[in-house]
Design a protein around this motif. Structure first.
Motif, short mmCIF file in Angstrom:
data_model
loop_
_atom_site.label_atom_id
_atom_site.label_comp_id
_atom_site.label_asym_id
_atom_site.label_seq_id
_atom_site.Cartn_x
_atom_site.Cartn_y
_atom_site.Cartn_z
N VAL A 126 20.17 53.97 0.81
CA VAL A 126 21.61 53.99 1.06
C VAL A 126 22.30 55.05 0.23
CG1 VAL A 126 23.73 52.62 0.84
CG2 VAL A 126 21.66 51.57 1.76
N GLY A 127 21.82 55.27 -0.99
CA GLY A 127 22.45 56.23 -1.88
C GLY A 127 23.61 55.66 -2.65
N PHE A 128 23.69 54.33 -2.74
CA PHE A 128 24.80 53.70 -3.43
C PHE A 128 24.72 53.99 -4.92
CE2 PHE A 128 27.19 50.16 -5.28
CZ PHE A 128 28.34 50.21 -4.52
N PRO A 129 25.85 54.32 -5.56
CA PRO A 129 25.81 54.71 -6.99
C PRO A 129 25.43 53.55 -7.89
CG PRO A 129 28.07 54.48 -6.23
CD PRO A 129 27.22 54.40 -5.01
N ASN A 130 24.86 53.88 -9.03
CA ASN A 130 24.46 52.88 -10.02
C ASN A 130 25.65 52.59 -10.93
OD1 ASN A 130 22.97 51.15 -11.60
ND2 ASN A 130 21.99 52.80 -12.77
N ILE A 131 26.55 51.73 -10.45
CA ILE A 131 27.79 51.42 -11.16
C ILE A 131 27.51 50.33 -12.19
CG2 ILE A 131 30.18 50.64 -10.92
CD1 ILE A 131 30.03 51.55 -7.98
N PRO A 132 27.88 50.53 -13.44
CA PRO A 132 27.63 49.50 -14.46
C PRO A 132 28.25 48.17 -14.07
CG PRO A 132 28.33 51.56 -15.48
CD PRO A 132 28.50 51.74 -14.02
N GLY A 133 27.46 47.11 -14.15
CA GLY A 133 27.95 45.77 -13.86
C GLY A 133 27.96 45.40 -12.39
N VAL A 134 27.56 46.31 -11.52
CA VAL A 134 27.55 46.05 -10.08
C VAL A 134 26.12 46.13 -9.58
CG1 VAL A 134 28.36 46.77 -7.80
CG2 VAL A 134 29.88 46.95 -9.79
N THR A 135 25.65 45.08 -8.93
CA THR A 135 24.29 45.03 -8.39
C THR A 135 24.33 45.23 -6.89
OG1 THR A 135 23.63 43.49 -10.13
CG2 THR A 135 22.22 43.61 -8.18
N TYR A 136 23.50 46.14 -6.40
CA TYR A 136 23.41 46.33 -4.95
C TYR A 136 22.64 45.15 -4.34
CZ TYR A 136 22.62 48.43 -0.41
OH TYR A 136 22.60 48.66 0.94
N PRO A 137 23.00 44.69 -3.13
CA PRO A 137 22.32 43.53 -2.55
C PRO A 137 20.80 43.72 -2.44
CG PRO A 137 24.27 44.08 -1.28
CD PRO A 137 24.08 45.19 -2.26
N SER A 138 20.07 42.68 -2.79
CA SER A 138 18.61 42.72 -2.65
C SER A 138 18.16 42.31 -1.26
CB SER A 138 17.96 41.82 -3.70
OG SER A 138 18.39 40.47 -3.55
N ARG A 139 19.05 41.69 -0.49
CA ARG A 139 18.72 41.30 0.88
C ARG A 139 20.01 41.18 1.68
NH1 ARG A 139 16.68 37.98 -2.61
NH2 ARG A 139 18.02 36.31 -3.38
N ILE A 140 19.86 41.36 3.00
CA ILE A 140 20.99 41.19 3.91
C ILE A 140 20.57 40.22 5.00
CG2 ILE A 140 21.73 43.54 3.39
CD1 ILE A 140 20.88 44.36 6.20
N ALA A 141 21.49 39.88 5.89
CA ALA A 141 21.17 38.94 6.96
C ALA A 141 20.08 39.53 7.85
CB ALA A 141 22.42 38.63 7.77
N GLN A 142 18.96 38.86 7.95
CA GLN A 142 17.80 39.35 8.69
C GLN A 142 17.62 38.53 9.96
OE1 GLN A 142 15.27 41.97 7.87
NE2 GLN A 142 15.21 41.53 10.07
N PRO A 143 18.01 39.08 11.12
CA PRO A 143 17.86 38.32 12.36
C PRO A 143 16.39 38.21 12.78
CG PRO A 143 18.62 40.53 12.84
CD PRO A 143 18.61 40.40 11.34
N THR A 144 16.08 37.10 13.39
CA THR A 144 14.74 36.84 13.90
C THR A 144 14.85 36.22 15.28
OG1 THR A 144 14.59 34.59 13.04
CG2 THR A 144 13.91 36.36 11.54
#
Length: 648
Positions: free
Chosen positions: A504-522
């Protein structure tokens, strides 16, 4: 290609022998007329408006091929003419002087009985259902442009009160079956009370199943200390075990009774709009209050009601029983690639599958998009447009999604096939990403901490863009003027990428965690109880720049000259299933004021002082971006001043 043609021809066959009788509103009871409405407020050249409150009774023929798709319609009680009846609330806002209207009916599909779309289009800072005061019209946009606005109930389990509009479908007598409830309480009360969607046919807890899991992907557990008791046929009390926090998921399966014919809500919408467009009076002779005023209709739906529009189109309801087109234009907003859990036995239309909740309810299964394609997992061939292509009544569609829909609502499957390859939209469809917006924010919202979320919320509001796109839609269906081209991320140009931080290229902002998972349809195996998961579909999210701004989509002017990183997603905090996506909430993380501050905090994003070294730099950039969007017909000139007045 041959397989797709055969699928469309098969669907077409169900419409060839349509009943010649028109859709019937057998009773249109006008309960109240306020003229003028809104305390006499006038709206530019249009003048005053009237407000009409009514109650409509529909009667549908179960054997008519336009209706046979409605689940349990054939089991519902019938009137003396052999038809199935249902009643719905109706509300109309019309120009007092008919000649001043723009001859377009704007139908907002209610969201759980409420008028969220009116708040969005008219910049009302709170959702208002009882439209009495002058302020209840907000900025007056819909009225200033002369639209006739209509609402009617469609959801058969809306609880009356708070001005919510209701729909009353019949109950199927003598039917029982398994029903399932998911509860995420987001509190620690013990025991916790849950309300059931349908009354229980058996009040013995031994004949139910109760389980708990910390996260949606975890196995179900039945630990010591977990138990359930019935307080009434529709209320249960869950004794909560130790070791699970406020965000745990409690699943309850029980024997239910008295299912409602919820799918009649689609027919109710169809028949109310058709009546208001085409008929002069109901079966009893009561006059249609819009006779001679309407040439065309646009259907708008937001979130749940946008998903309703997906179902409405997919199930073939854009033609009435006489075969007449109901809506020339549809505008599903923030609906992703999902439908609703409505046209089922023991359905629950309020459910919406998310990463942490409701994942196993129907309504988020194939098809996910408009073109007719083949599912690479199941082999099925289908699409939202399949039935309208067969019937020759496809509307023009302008679909808008926030960034959240890519994380929570399968939006990438709108523009990819089920294997992840890009697909092309037909000419009657336009798609727009409202870059970096959360699911829904009201006008004048401020960033704040939500109860269960880790980060401050995102206050960016979609109103200016959807207003411009409504004007574009009206010109498209009334004059043939093409709307702006789609602005939606895709795989072909690499603006839609796998949902990993490094992709994604999302910045490494202090105190902010990028999601480890999203809604996964099956693939959902609904025949199991509880339902089980089959093969998984690939999903993607928008690629961002170094500020976390989506590369694709429509950038609000304040995003072209940002003061913060805005995201559509947020995460749950400790004590509330930490790390899972936090429902419909987004995030706003302001930039540091100075270079020294950002260096001290190890923040990779440029500070405000570095971005805008001279007074007026940001305001000038916002003004320039606004003018470009006005030129592109994505913001109206009348909204030009909004962004400098509220520069989030």
């Amino acid at each position: 290609m041959g397989q797709m043609r055969r699928a469309i021809m098969l669907i077409a066959a169900t419409f060839v022998f349509a009943s010649p009788c028109a859709a019937k509103i057998v009773k249109f009871e006008i309960l109240k007329v306020e003229s003028p409405a809104f305390e006499g407020r006038t709206f530019g050249a249009i003048g005053t408006y009237d407000r009409i409150l009514a109650r409509a009774t529909i009667a549908v023929a179960p054997d008519d091929l336009h209706n046979k798709i409605i689940v349990d319609l054939d089991h519902a009680p019938r009137n003396a003419q052999g038809q199935v009846e249902a009643t719905t609330d109706v509300e109309i806002l019309r120009p007092t002087v008919a000649a001043n209207g723009n001859r377009t009916l704007f139908y907002e599909v209610l969201n759980r009985g409420s008028k969220l779309g009116l708040a969005l289009f008219n910049d009302i800072p709170a959702v208002r259902n009882d439209l009495v005061k002058a302020a209840d019209a907000g900025n007056g946009f819909l009225m200033n442009h002369g639209y006739t606005v209509v609402w009617s109930g469609w959801q058969g389990d809306v609880v009356p009160g708070g001005g919510r509009m209701t729909f009353s479908p019949p109950v199927v007598p003598g039917v029982t079956g398994l029903a399932r409830e998911d509860f995420v309480f987001d509190h620690t009360n013990n025991p916790a009370t849950g309300t059931l969607s349908y009354p229980a046919a058996d009040l013995d807890p031994a004949n139910t199943k109760i389980s708990v899991r910390a996260r949606e992907a975890d196995p179900r557990a039945t630990p010591a200390g977990l138990s359930v008791t019935f307080e009434s046929p529709t209320k249960i009390s869950i004794k909560r075990p130790e070791g699970f926090d406020a965000g745990a998921i409690y699943e309850f399966i029980y024997i239910a009774k008295d299912p409602k014919v919820m799918g009649l809500g689609f027919a109710a919408t169809r028949d109310v709009v058709s009546f208001l467009r085409h008929e002069t009076a109901d079966a009893a002779g009561t006059a249609n209050p819009l006779t001679g005023r309407i040439d065309r209709a646009i259907g708008f739906g937001l979130s749940q009601s946008g998903r309703f529009l997906h179902d409405y189109l997919y199930l073939g309801f854009n033609a009435d029983e006489a075969g007449r087109t109901v809506f020339e234009g549809l505008m599903p907003h923030i609906s992703g690639g999902k439908k609703t859990f409505t046209n089922y036995r023991f359905s629950q239309p309020g459910r919406s599958p998310y990463e942490h909740a409701d994942m196993l309810y129907p309504g988020a299964d194939f098809p996910f998009t408009y073109p007719v394609i083949t599912d690479g997992i199941t082999g099925k061939t289908d699409g939202f447009l399949a039935r309208c292509l067969a019937a020759g009544n496809c509307p023009r569609i302008i679909k808008t999604d926030s960034e959240l829909e890519f994380y929570q609502q399968r939006a990438s499957l709108v523009v990819t096939d089920t294997m992840g390859a890009p697909i092309t939209m037909p000419d009657n469809v336009r798609l727009f990403l409202l870059s970096n917006l959360q699911h829904y924010a009201l006008a004048q919202d401020k960033s704040q901490m939500a109860k269960a979320c880790a980060n401050p919320t995102n206050p960016l509001n979609a109103g200016p863009v959807v207003r411009a796109l409504l004007v574009a839609m009206n010109e498209w269906i009334s004059k043939g003027t093409l709307p702006p081209d789609s602005r939606y991320p895709g795989r072909a140009d690499s603006t839609l990428v796998p949902p990993w931080a490094n992709a994604v290229g999302f910045p490494n902002i202090p105190g902010v965690t990028y999601p480890s998972r999203i809604a996964q349809p099956t693939v959902l195996k609904s025949e199991d109880m509880p339902p089980s998961k089959g093969g998984a579909y690939p999903v993607f999210v928008p690629k961002t720049d170094a500020d976390g701004r989506d590369i694709a989509g429509i950038h609000l002017p304040t995003l072209e000259a940002p003061a913060a990183t805005h995201t559509g997603w947020n995460l749950r905090k400790a004590g509330f299933s930490e790390g899972e996506l936090c429902d419909n909430n987004g995030t706003m993380i302001p930039f540091a004021a100075t270079r020294e501050e950002r260096v001290k905090n190890n923040d990779p994003r440029l500070s405000m002082a570095e971005r805008y070294p001279t007074a007026g730099d940001r305001a000038s950039a916002i003004t320039k971006a606004t003018q470009q969007l006005i030129h592109d017909r994505l913001v109206l000139q009348e909204d030009a001043g909004l962004f400098t007045a509220n520069p989030n």
